[in-house]
Each structure stands twice: as structure tokens, then as C-alpha cells.
Design a protein around this motif. Structure first.
Motif, mmCIF file in Angstrom:
data_model
loop_
_atom_site.group_PDB
_atom_site.id
_atom_site.type_symbol
_atom_site.label_atom_id
_atom_site.label_comp_id
_atom_site.label_asym_id
_atom_site.label_seq_id
_atom_site.Cartn_x
_atom_site.Cartn_y
_atom_site.Cartn_z
ATOM 1 N N HIS A 152 0.849 -1.190 0.000
ATOM 2 C CA HIS A 152 0.000 0.000 0.000
ATOM 3 C C HIS A 152 0.883 1.238 0.000
ATOM 4 O O HIS A 152 1.760 1.385 0.852
ATOM 5 N N ASP A 153 0.670 2.095 -0.990
ATOM 6 C CA ASP A 153 1.441 3.334 -1.104
ATOM 7 C C ASP A 153 2.945 3.059 -1.110
ATOM 8 O O ASP A 153 3.733 3.785 -0.495
ATOM 9 N N GLY A 154 3.351 1.996 -1.796
ATOM 10 C CA GLY A 154 4.768 1.678 -1.943
ATOM 11 C C GLY A 154 5.405 0.962 -0.766
ATOM 12 O O GLY A 154 6.583 0.638 -0.807
ATOM 13 N N VAL A 155 4.617 0.698 0.276
ATOM 14 C CA VAL A 155 5.152 0.049 1.479
ATOM 15 C C VAL A 155 4.552 -1.346 1.614
ATOM 16 O O VAL A 155 3.338 -1.533 1.445
ATOM 17 N N VAL A 156 5.386 -2.336 1.933
ATOM 18 C CA VAL A 156 4.890 -3.677 2.221
ATOM 19 C C VAL A 156 4.284 -3.655 3.624
ATOM 20 O O VAL A 156 4.979 -3.420 4.607
ATOM 21 N N ILE A 157 2.983 -3.874 3.699
ATOM 22 C CA ILE A 157 2.328 -3.764 5.007
ATOM 23 C C ILE A 157 1.952 -5.126 5.587
ATOM 24 O O ILE A 157 1.602 -5.215 6.766
ATOM 25 N N ARG A 158 2.045 -6.162 4.763
ATOM 26 C CA ARG A 158 1.755 -7.487 5.299
ATOM 27 C C ARG A 158 2.362 -8.548 4.385
ATOM 28 O O ARG A 158 2.088 -8.580 3.193
ATOM 29 N N THR A 159 3.210 -9.402 4.928
ATOM 30 C CA THR A 159 3.742 -10.558 4.208
ATOM 31 C C THR A 159 4.180 -11.591 5.245
ATOM 32 O O THR A 159 5.332 -11.607 5.680
ATOM 33 N N PRO A 160 3.230 -12.433 5.697
ATOM 34 C CA PRO A 160 3.487 -13.341 6.825
ATOM 35 C C PRO A 160 4.693 -14.248 6.644
ATOM 36 O O PRO A 160 5.371 -14.581 7.621
ATOM 37 N N ASN A 161 4.976 -14.653 5.404
ATOM 38 C CA ASN A 161 6.059 -15.603 5.187
ATOM 39 C C ASN A 161 7.426 -14.953 4.984
ATOM 40 O O ASN A 161 8.443 -15.635 4.953
ATOM 41 N N LEU A 162 7.443 -13.627 4.837
ATOM 42 C CA LEU A 162 8.703 -12.885 4.714
ATOM 43 C C LEU A 162 8.637 -11.657 5.628
ATOM 44 O O LEU A 162 8.608 -10.516 5.172
ATOM 45 N N PRO A 163 8.620 -11.860 6.934
ATOM 46 C CA PRO A 163 8.361 -10.772 7.882
ATOM 47 C C PRO A 163 9.392 -9.652 7.846
ATOM 48 O O PRO A 163 9.080 -8.512 8.229
ATOM 49 N N GLU A 164 10.620 -9.924 7.393
ATOM 50 C CA GLU A 164 11.651 -8.891 7.358
ATOM 51 C C GLU A 164 11.354 -7.792 6.336
ATOM 52 O O GLU A 164 11.980 -6.729 6.356
ATOM 53 N N LEU A 165 10.397 -8.040 5.434
ATOM 54 C CA LEU A 165 10.071 -7.046 4.404
ATOM 55 C C LEU A 165 8.976 -6.073 4.838
ATOM 56 O O LEU A 165 8.747 -5.059 4.171
ATOM 57 N N VAL A 166 8.300 -6.372 5.936
ATOM 58 C CA VAL A 166 7.191 -5.532 6.381
ATOM 59 C C VAL A 166 7.695 -4.143 6.775
ATOM 60 O O VAL A 166 8.692 -4.006 7.493
ATOM 61 N N GLY A 167 7.000 -3.127 6.286
ATOM 62 C CA GLY A 167 7.350 -1.746 6.605
ATOM 63 C C GLY A 167 8.455 -1.166 5.727
ATOM 64 O O GLY A 167 8.848 -0.016 5.914
ATOM 65 N N VAL A 168 8.941 -1.942 4.775
ATOM 66 C CA VAL A 168 10.069 -1.510 3.936
ATOM 67 C C VAL A 168 9.562 -0.972 2.608
ATOM 68 O O VAL A 168 8.665 -1.547 1.986
ATOM 69 N N ARG A 169 10.160 0.137 2.166
ATOM 70 C CA ARG A 169 9.890 0.665 0.819
ATOM 71 C C ARG A 169 10.859 -0.020 -0.152
ATOM 72 O O ARG A 169 11.929 0.504 -0.455
ATOM 73 N N LEU A 170 10.467 -1.193 -0.614
ATOM 74 C CA LEU A 170 11.355 -2.011 -1.425
ATOM 75 C C LEU A 170 11.706 -1.346 -2.749
ATOM 76 O O LEU A 170 12.826 -1.488 -3.246
#
Length: 381
Positions: A152-170
Motif C-alpha cells: 500500500h502506497d509503496g510500502v509492504v504492510i503485510r507478508t506473513p512468510n517474509l516478515p523482514e520485508l514488512v514496513g520496507v519501501r522495497l
């Protein structure tokens, strides 16, 4: 808006019309005039900069029936390209794609990403992108990045199987590492987009379902991917099919992915990899066949729910489901037939994706080529 701005917008709109027509198929100026409603003079004025910029090429004149020989225009085989990249739980993938939809380079690398940090993941993706672009001198328009989670809006807000990506502007991180303009979206949405752009492979209304550890569904309505208000649309993996069922990583119980995810199928079949499972199925291994059948039944219940909600005429099984389709579809179909309302009157097609496991990464690249065609000013940037 000034008259100059208005004329510029009209010109960009006409350019977009021409480019979209050429995505559909090459054509002479006369053919393009007939298909777009633009005059030949306007077409000449629009296409000259595209020819000079190496975006289009004019083929040698051919004589087709009576009249003057025609010189078809098409996208230049040395023209701009886009990069697609996919981050998944069990692999990374990249692909380069031309404006005409031709795949140039493709890589899929098995890798366990569950415990990798965002920086480690992006380093590996950036290395793959450099690998597939190092051998070409073609202009790179940008990169599309697919992730197995909600964006959402360029931010990963939920990815249960890859938790290190949450909150990151990939997209920002990958852009810094590659120097490219990067767009990021959910993998299921991009897999669905690959069936819309540059060719419609399943009509204008369908659901594309794919699986790895999780299960995602890209919902397409009226030729557009439906994302929902916050990007959560299509979370088929977390549709509950058993109220007090197996605990899921999302915190709920009885979610579809706890019964039909690829890791579940492999575990139940006693196999570690998809290729091993395929060989077991081909050999008629009873344990493998039973695991796939049970997964198909669970998946069919979830798909029936989606079909009842969105009333789409087609369901496309992609990714690992496309690989397993021959052994999976009967169980899925059986559940759909019994659970889709008025199923006898509105038979829903069930198809295997022709793109298989590369739909996601192709859709990621298509995100960029479609934007370039729809916003032609980017081609000259």
C-alpha cells in the motif's frame, strides 16, 4: 490549461492510441489510420520521432493486393526494455521484456528467503537484474518488483512468510541499488496483469490463482486488476474453509493455504521440491496423488467462494498449480460444481495458465511496459 498544454495533451493521447494499436499488432500507416481514426498525416507526424528514437522501425515495403506497397511499422527489435523481478519465499526471478511483449532474458533461482533481511534480499535481486541487463545496450525503462504480500502506497504492510520485508519501501531500496525507476506490487496482482498485458489470455473478467507457500488470487474485472481500497483484495489464501481448523500464520484458523499451499502439498506427498512431486505423480505414486487431490478439494472450496462473490466466468490456475494442473483440476472442478451458485447455468471455465511459473515476473515487467505505452512521455525521458 493553456492552448500549448492542451495541444501537448492531445498529442500524448494520440501517441498513446498509436502505441496501443501497435501493441496489438504491427501495421502500416494506412492500417493504423483505419484502426485508430487518425489521419495519415497525423500518424506520420506522430511516428517520425518514434522512428528517429529507435522505438519503432519501418519494415521493407510489401505489396498486398492492389494499390501502393505498404511499409508496416512495429516496435524496434533493439528498442527499450523493462525488467521484472520477483521476490518469493522459495525463489527469486527476473525477466526482461520488450514493448512488443517479447521476453529477452529470464532467470529463476531457487532460494530460501524466509530469514533474509530486506537488504540481503534486495542485494540478490539487484545482482540478478545486473546479470540480465549487462549484455544489452538497449535502454531500460525501469523495473517492476513483485512481492508475496500486501503493498500500500509503496510500502509492504503485510507478508506473513517474509516478515523482514514488512514496513520496507522495497522500490526505493532496489532503485538505489540499480539506478532504475522501480514500481512494486503484489505478486498475485502482477500474475493477473501478465494475462492482460500485452495480450488478453483469459478474457476481461477472471481470477488468477497461484501458490507457493501462500496462495494469492488476482481478481480482474472489466479488464482491470481489482486491488480493493487498501490492496487486500484477492487474499484467497486466507479465506476460511474450516471454522476451527489449522492455525494459520495470519492468526486465524482454517485458511485455504493451510490445506492447499505448495509447502503443505509437498509435506503431505513426502517430497521436498516441485520437480520431485511431478515425477512422483507421473509415476502414479499414491501418496503424491492423494496429497494433490486433497489440496484440490480445499482449493476448490475457496475458489467457489470467490466465484460466488465476483461472478467471473474464468478461473486460471497459475504458478505451481499450473504445473500440477493435470492432477489437480478434477478435485477443484468437483468442489466448484457443487458449491458455485447456479453452477449449471453459468459454467465457470477452469484453465491452466500458459505462462506457468513465470507469470508473476512477466507481469512485473509488464507493469513497466504498460506504463510506458500509456504515458508515452516516458519513452523520450
Amino acid at each position: 490549461m493553456t492552448s500549448v498544454d492542451h495541444l501537448r495533451q492531445v498529442r500524448l493521447g494520440n501517441l498513446r492510441t498509436v502505441l496501443l494499436a501497435l501493441v496489438d499488432r504491427p501495421g502500416s500507416r494506412a492500417d493504423l489510420a483505419a484502426r485508430t481514426g487518425l489521419t495519415k498525416a497525423t500518424l506520420t507526424n506522430l511516428t517520425e520521432p518514434l522512428l528517429a528514437g529507435g522505438i519503432l522501425v519501418e519494415e521493407p515495403a510489401t505489396l498486398a493486393g492492389m494499390g501502393r506497397p505498404s511499409k508496416p511499422l512495429r516496435f524496434h527489435p533493439g528498442g527499450p526494455i523493462a525488467v521484472g523481478a520477483e521476490i518469493n519465499v522459495s525463489h527469486l526471478a527476473v525477466e526482461t521484456l520488450g514493448l512488443d511483449g517479447e521476453t529477452l532474458e529470464r532467470r529463476l533461482v531457487p532460494a530460501d528467503m524466509r530469514r533474509a533481511t530486506a537488504d540481503e534480499v534486495l542485494d540478490q535481486v539487484a545482482a540478478l537484474i545486473r546479470e540480465v541487463t549487462a549484455t544489452t545496450d538497449r535502454k531500460v525503462l525501469g523495473a517492476g518488483l513483485a512481492v508475496p504480500g500486501v503493498v500500500h502506497d509503496g510500502v509492504v504492510i503485510r507478508t506473513p512468510n517474509l516478515p523482514e520485508l514488512v514496513g520496507v519501501r522495497l522500490a526505493d531500496g532496489l532503485g538505489r541499488k540499480t539506478g532504475l525507476d522501480v514500481q512494486v506490487d503484489n505478486e498475485a496482482n502482477l500474475a493477473a496483469l501478465a494475462h492482460l498485458w500485452p495480450r488478453h489470455l483469459a478474457g476481461e473478467d477472471f481470477v488468477h490463482v497461484t501458490a507457493d507457500v501462500g496462495i494469492g488470487a488476482g481478481v480482474v474485472l472489466n479488464g482491470e486488476v481489482y486491488r480493493g481500497v487498501s490492496g487486500f483484495a484477492g487474499e484467497l489464501g486466507h479465506v476460511v474453509i474450516e471454522r476451527d481448523g489449522i492455525r494459520c500464520t495470519c492468526g486465524s484458523r482454517g485458511c485455504v493455504e493451510r490445506y492447499a499451499g505448495l509447502d503443505v502439498i509437498l509435506r503431505e506427498a513426502g517430497r521436498r521440491r516441485l520437480d520431485s512431486l511431478r515425477r512422483a505423480l507421473a509415476a502414479g505414486d499414491a501418496k503424491a496423488l492423494d496429497a494433490v487431490r486433497k489440496a484440490g478439494e480445499a482449493l476448490g472450496v475457496g475458489i467457489a467462494t470467490l466465484t460466488n462473490l465476483f461472478d467471473v466466468p474464468t478461473v486460471v490456475l497459475g504458478g505451481s498449480y499450473a504445473v500440477l494442473y493435470d492432477h489437480l483440476h478434477e478435485a477443484v472442478r468437483s468442489e466448484m460444481d457443487g458449491r458455485v451458485l447456479a453452477g449449471g447455468e453459468r459454467h465457470t471455465r477452469l484453465l491452466a495458465s500458459p505462462l506457468g511459473e513465470f507469470a508473476v515476473v512477466r507481469g512485473a515487467a509488464g507493469l513497466v511496459t504498460r506504463r510506458a505505452v500509456q504515458q508515452p512521455e516516458r519513452l523520450f525521458a
